[in-house]
Motif scaffolding. Structure first.
Motif, PDB file in Angstrom:
ATOM      1  N   UNK A   1      13.767  -1.495   4.147  1.00 51.21           N
ATOM      2  CA  UNK A   1      13.421  -1.624   5.677  1.00 51.21           C
ATOM      3  C   UNK A   1      14.263  -0.771   6.147  1.00 51.21           C
ATOM      4  N   UNK A   2      16.091  -1.104   5.501  1.00 53.20           N
ATOM      5  CA  UNK A   2      17.129  -0.128   6.747  1.00 53.20           C
ATOM      6  C   UNK A   2      16.858   0.896   6.250  1.00 53.20           C
ATOM      7  N   UNK A   3      17.124   1.256   5.239  1.00 50.49           N
ATOM      8  CA  UNK A   3      17.555   2.896   4.990  1.00 50.49           C
ATOM      9  C   UNK A   3      15.839   3.636   6.106  1.00 50.49           C
ATOM     10  N   UNK A   4      14.637   3.016   5.873  1.00 51.98           N
ATOM     11  CA  UNK A   4      13.662   3.891   6.929  1.00 51.98           C
ATOM     12  C   UNK A   4      14.010   3.772   8.128  1.00 51.98           C
TER      13      UNK A   4
ATOM     14  N   UNK B   1       6.178   6.048   3.503  1.00 51.51           N
ATOM     15  CA  UNK B   1       6.755   6.715   2.162  1.00 51.51           C
ATOM     16  C   UNK B   1       7.875   6.154   1.965  1.00 51.51           C
ATOM     17  N   UNK B   2       9.062   6.128   2.302  1.00 49.17           N
ATOM     18  CA  UNK B   2       9.925   6.526   2.410  1.00 49.17           C
ATOM     19  C   UNK B   2      10.574   4.932   1.617  1.00 49.17           C
ATOM     20  N   UNK B   3       9.458   3.923   2.193  1.00 48.05           N
ATOM     21  CA  UNK B   3       9.604   2.359   2.230  1.00 48.05           C
ATOM     22  C   UNK B   3       9.283   2.069   0.853  1.00 48.05           C
TER      23      UNK B   3
ATOM     24  N   UNK C   1       8.723   0.968   6.900  1.00 50.96           N
ATOM     25  CA  UNK C   1       9.339   1.204   5.295  1.00 50.96           C
ATOM     26  C   UNK C   1       9.035  -0.680   5.247  1.00 50.96           C
ATOM     27  N   UNK C   2       8.900  -1.042   6.476  1.00 52.80           N
ATOM     28  CA  UNK C   2       8.467  -2.791   6.065  1.00 52.80           C
ATOM     29  C   UNK C   2       7.016  -2.569   5.162  1.00 52.80           C
ATOM     30  N   UNK C   3       6.736  -2.159   5.637  1.00 52.98           N
ATOM     31  CA  UNK C   3       4.962  -2.232   5.274  1.00 52.98           C
ATOM     32  C   UNK C   3       4.884  -1.454   4.244  1.00 52.98           C
ATOM     33  N   UNK C   4       5.690  -0.083   4.455  1.00 52.92           N
ATOM     34  CA  UNK C   4       5.626   0.664   2.870  1.00 52.92           C
ATOM     35  C   UNK C   4       5.910  -0.166   1.512  1.00 52.92           C
ATOM     36  N   UNK C   5       6.439  -1.113   1.805  1.00 51.86           N
ATOM     37  CA  UNK C   5       7.070  -2.186   0.158  1.00 51.86           C
ATOM     38  C   UNK C   5       5.389  -2.944   0.170  1.00 51.86           C
ATOM     39  N   UNK C   6       4.781  -2.799   0.943  1.00 58.12           N
ATOM     40  CA  UNK C   6       3.699  -3.997   0.013  1.00 58.12           C
ATOM     41  C   UNK C   6       2.724  -3.032  -0.538  1.00 58.12           C
ATOM     42  N   UNK C   7       2.932  -1.271   0.526  1.00 60.30           N
ATOM     43  CA  UNK C   7       0.959  -1.223   0.881  1.00 60.30           C
ATOM     44  C   UNK C   7       1.766  -0.331  -1.222  1.00 60.30           C
ATOM     45  N   UNK C   8       3.035  -0.503  -1.708  1.00 60.81           N
ATOM     46  CA  UNK C   8       3.433   0.193  -2.633  1.00 60.81           C
ATOM     47  C   UNK C   8       2.549  -0.517  -3.329  1.00 60.81           C
ATOM     48  N   UNK C   9       2.493  -1.948  -3.746  1.00 59.97           N
ATOM     49  CA  UNK C   9       2.238  -2.738  -4.727  1.00 59.97           C
ATOM     50  C   UNK C   9       0.740  -2.501  -4.422  1.00 59.97           C
TER      51      UNK C   9
END
Length: 358
Positions: free
Chosen positions: A103-106, A79-81, A231-239
């Motif tokens: 990714x860095x923040x996660x 969720x953070x990502x 978090x990197x996976x979360x960025x794609x999950x958002x889309x």
């Protein structure tokens, strides 16, 4: 029967064992690259979801499967990502910069969470990460000025290299490229001194510490790296989901992620991918199964979580090595046939790691 002989120390850290492995992985790569030309958009969307789950599974596998630290809070890092990426896109930040920042923040939050949890192991660590997941879920609900609260908000749909991210074929290739990058990064990490330190901590913290491994530093690093992958996976999950809301990152998702690595096979990158295929396809199989079940059973809202729990229990009891472990046994069986020994494939007694040493 094919025998493999090692003649060089570098063979222990090669990405591929031999030319036969290179051939089969190359063939798989070509098949995945050609999939969009033969599959419909629906199946491309399902495979893209599996690819995203594979990236998240690799992150959790590095923590749980290779370092031995159990986490029930990885839905929070997902969720953070996702939220960080979506908010930055809404502010006009370029796609690549937004993905890197999320990714860095996660990873930073993972390190912050990992440091105070250093003295916790087993069920206590799982409870601590579960509490962290609840905290993040409440932050996503209460911070309405940024997250939109319960209502959530839609994710921006940027164009990358002139292609819209809403195009199913382009999004599939984007997820596939991200997975290849994640696999290569994980494999290179695991064959480095850092990865060997992770494995040493998993096998025996006392032995690792006696060999000079800094437990605090490497456990914190494991949390950070795992959270960064997630978090990197979360960025794609958002889309993939297109609209962010707090209920998309609940405790059930954390349990599914843990189920993914356990069922796939702990301590293996292959296991993370096999587990992602299992978890990604199971909802579709349940939807098909509902048509053949009695109406009273098919309408039960808790059918999917119940099946997840039953499957997890059965794997722990009867196949603790997961799907990948069973695949290795099948390969060994056919390579030794008909000269195999039944005892080789008989389930051996397995014991959980002892926690009596503090």
């Amino acid at each position: 029967m094919r025998f493999f002989f090692k003649t060089d120390y570098n063979q222990d850290i090669n990405l591929f064992r031999d030319s036969v492995d290179r051939f089969w992985y190359g063939l798989l790569l070509l098949a995945l690259l050609g999939a969009p030309f033969v599959l419909e958009d629906f199946w491309l969307g399902e495979i893209s979801y599996v690819l995203i789950l594979s990236i998240v599974g690799i992150g959790l596998m590095l923590l749980t499967g290779y370092t031995g630290q159990v986490s029930l809070g990885h839905a929070a890092f997902l969720g953070i990502g996702a939220y960080t990426h979506a908010v930055l896109l809404g502010l006009g930040v370029p796609f690549v910069v937004s993905v890197f920042a999320a990714t860095v923040l996660s990873a930073l939050i993972g390190a912050i969470i990992g440091f105070p949890a250093l003295r916790l192991t087993g069920i206590y660590l799982a409870i601590a990460t579960l509490a962290f997941a609840f905290i993040i879920e409440q932050i996503l609900i209460r911070w309405e000025s940024v997250t939109g609260g319960f209502k959530g908000f839609p994710v921006e749909r940027p164009e990358i290299f002139g292609y819209s991210i809403t195009d199913d074929r382009f999004f599939y290739y984007l997820c596939f490229g991200a997975l290849v990058l994640a696999v290569l990064a994980a494999l290179n990490l695991l064959r480095s001194p850092t990865g060997r330190a992770f494995i040493a901590i998993r096998d025996s913290e006392i032995a690792a510490q006696s060999m000079g491994v800094n437990l605090a530093a490497y456990k914190t690093l494991a949390f950070a790296v795992s959270a960064g992958f997630t978090g990197f996976g979360g960025t794609l999950f958002a889309h993939k989901i297109g609209y962010l809301a707090p209920d998309a990152f609940n405790i059930l998702l954390s349990i599914q992620l843990l189920l993914m690595v356990v069922v796939g096979g702990l301590g293996s990158i292959h296991g993370a991918i096999f587990g992602a295929i299992f978890v990604g396809s199971l909802p579709q199989l349940i939807a098909i199964l509902r048509d053949y079940l009695p109406e009273q059973v098919a309408r039960q809202p808790g059918l999917e979580p119940g099946l997840f729990g039953i499957i997890l229990v059965f794997f722990i009891l009867f196949e603790p090595l997961g799907i990948y472990g069973r695949w290795l046994k099948i390969k060994l069986y056919f390579s030794l046939f008909p000269l195999y020994k039944k005892a080789t494939f008989k389930r051996q007694k397995t014991y959980t790691k002892s926690e009596r040493f503090r």
